[in-house]
Design an enzyme around this catalytic site. Structure first.
Site, PDB file in Angstrom:
ATOM      1  N   GLU A 170      44.149 -43.056 -36.401  1.00  0.00           N
ATOM      2  CA  GLU A 170      43.320 -42.184 -37.221  1.00  0.00           C
ATOM      3  C   GLU A 170      43.708 -42.189 -38.710  1.00  0.00           C
ATOM      4  O   GLU A 170      44.057 -41.155 -39.289  1.00  0.00           O
ATOM      5  CB  GLU A 170      43.375 -40.749 -36.695  1.00  0.00           C
ATOM      6  CG  GLU A 170      42.850 -40.599 -35.286  1.00  0.00           C
ATOM      7  CD  GLU A 170      42.814 -39.154 -34.789  1.00  0.00           C
ATOM      8  OE1 GLU A 170      42.276 -38.939 -33.689  1.00  0.00           O
ATOM      9  OE2 GLU A 170      43.326 -38.257 -35.484  1.00  0.00           O
ATOM     10  N   GLU A 188      41.696 -41.751 -27.142  1.00  0.00           N
ATOM     11  CA  GLU A 188      41.907 -40.303 -27.006  1.00  0.00           C
ATOM     12  C   GLU A 188      40.566 -39.646 -26.706  1.00  0.00           C
ATOM     13  O   GLU A 188      39.556 -39.957 -27.330  1.00  0.00           O
ATOM     14  CB  GLU A 188      42.469 -39.656 -28.287  1.00  0.00           C
ATOM     15  CG  GLU A 188      43.909 -39.957 -28.584  1.00  0.00           C
ATOM     16  CD  GLU A 188      44.392 -39.277 -29.868  1.00  0.00           C
ATOM     17  OE1 GLU A 188      43.868 -38.176 -30.211  1.00  0.00           O
ATOM     18  OE2 GLU A 188      45.275 -39.832 -30.539  1.00  0.00           O
TER      19      GLU A 188
END
Length: 458
Positions: A165, A363
């Protein structure tokens, strides 16, 4: 029955700072989270910092047994740069080499394939002190750290990620003031984003040159940008939001270049980073082998209802307003919208616009506050989490059936872990953690996840 291929990856993800603990043991150097907690602990939920977290450093053997008991055939974790190379460059900490070797070997002995990520928000403090991602020199230090990892662990690890991220440390650290160094500096944020994309490409270059017979990618948190309506200005708002939120890292990672429309906006606001043609060539020539996708919620936007303040620091929201869709499904504990179809839209976007590159969900999860109220006979009865997984897996399966090249599904997370500013407020784990005793107990979702993995479906 919703059925996945026999070689489909089922597992979970974690990060070093959120799980290892042992923040100052065995030669580990400080990272920005250690330093920030030491200097401003009041900014952390309930005053709980990263010092102990879920003690994976001490309990990895027992935790890996629990991975097996919850059906994992794969597990993504990160290597702490400040543990491996305490000064950011130079001398390597042999205690860290030993620890990560032990973790990798233990995973393989239990039939769990390791996926290793190299950076999960945890800049070494010594690197931050010379400018962090704003400094081009730090890019080289990171690429060398990556090379140390490849050399020491690449004989057994065949799945790598450079960053998790990366948009988060850009936005939260340099634009919104949420994470250390909590700046509000749009030009600095663009420089950090550019250097991060370059650091990823340089690391990929180093990996390819070692010929280690594995794959390397990047993990991006993708949030499909949905317009409020079909009105042309709402549609334009969603296109621009997508440039910033998704394409800013997705395009250079997969296509080797930044989106032209985004570059034009950056130029318009006089935010262009310092760059070289040589570095742009490195980004162009060193794209990812595969992609990790973290998906939690959609992004809904509308045309701005008012003119932006010309004197305010530039934010992407200069071009759009966030929009709350009436009737949306929401996780009341986290405040996030639950929109399962987003995972399908991501699947088709990758299929149609990104060369149908190999990818997996790295995720997906549901954070719940006060889970102890669902405790029955010593086990958390988290049927809501099982339903959350099922609903997302149905849409993911549909995307795969329609040709998207998805190879796996990892949840966040294996065990209740420390979160950056929320500590243990929202629990995500398949396994519950008692903070006082460090006792681990498999939740109902953990038992279900084993069945899912064994049957390759539900």
């Amino acid at each position: 029955m919703i059925k996945f291929k026999d070689d489909f990856y089922f597992g979970s993800a974690s990060s070093a700072t959120q799980s290892e603990g042992a923040w100052n043991e065995d030669g580990k150097g400080k990272n920005i989270w250690d330093y920030w907690y030491e200097t401003e602990s009041f900014r952390f939920h309930n005053g709980i910092g990263p010092y102990e977290t879920s003690t994976f450093y001490k309990n990895y053997k027992d935790d890996i047994k629990l991975l097996k008991e919850t059906g994992h055939n794969s597990f993504r974790f990160s290597i702490s740069w400040s543990r491996l190379i305490p000064n950011g460059f130079g001398e390597v900490n042999q205690k860290a080499i030993e620890f990560y070797n032990n973790v990798i070997d233990e995973l393989l002995a239990n039939g769990v394939e390791p996926f290793i990520n190299l950076f999960h928000f945890d800049m070494p403090m010594c690197m931050q002190e010379i400018g962090g991602w704003e400094n081009r020199e730090v890019v080289n230090h990171f690429a060398n750290f990556a090379k140390v990892c490849f050399i020491n662990f690449g004989d057994r690890v065949k799945r790598w990620f450079t960053f998790n991220e990366p948009i988060v440390h850009v936005e939260c650290g340099y634009l919104l003031g949420y994470h250390y160094p909590y700046k509000v500096d749009p030009k600095g944020a663009v420089q950090v984003g550019y250097h991060t994309a370059l650091a990823s490409a340089l690391s990929i270059k180093n990996y390819k040159e070692l010929n280690q017979d594995g794959k390397i990618g990047i993990v991006l948190n993708l949030s499909p940008c949905y317009p409020r309506s079909e009105n042309e200005w709402d549609l334009k708002a969603s296109v621009i939001a997508d440039l910033f939120a998704n394409k800013s890292f997705l395009d250079p990672a997969v296509k080797g270049h930044f989106p032209e429309e985004l570059v034009e906006i950056i130029k318009k606001h006089d935010l262009m980073p310092v760059y070289t043609e040589e570095d742009l060539k490195i980004i162009e020539e060193n794209t990812v082998d595969y992609l990790g996708v973290n998906y939690y919620q959609p992004r809904r936007v509308a045309a701005r209802a008012s003119l932006p303040n010309p004197d305010a620091p530039f934010m992407p929201e200069y071009y759009y307003d966030h929009y709350i869709m009436p009737g949306r499904k929401i996780n009341p504990h986290r405040g996030w919208e639950i929109f399962e179809k987003g995972i399908y839209d991501i699947a088709l976007n990758i299929r149609d616009n990104y060369e149908n590159i190999e990818w997996l969900i790295t995720e997906n999860g549901m954070g719940v506050e006060g889970e102890e109220k669902f405790l029955v006979d010593g086990i958390i009865q988290d049927d809501y989490r099982i339903d959350f997984y099922k609903d997302h897996l149905r849409w993911l399966h549909k995307g795969i059936e329609e040709g998207s090249n998805c190879i796996g599904y990892h949840v966040w997370t294996f065990i209740d872990n420390w979160s950056w500013l929320n500590a243990y407020k929202n629990r995500y784990g398949l396994v519950s953690l008692d903070l006082d005793t460090q006792k681990r107990t498999i939740k109902k979702s953990g038992k279900w996840y084993k069945e899912l993995s064994q049957k390759k479906g539900f």
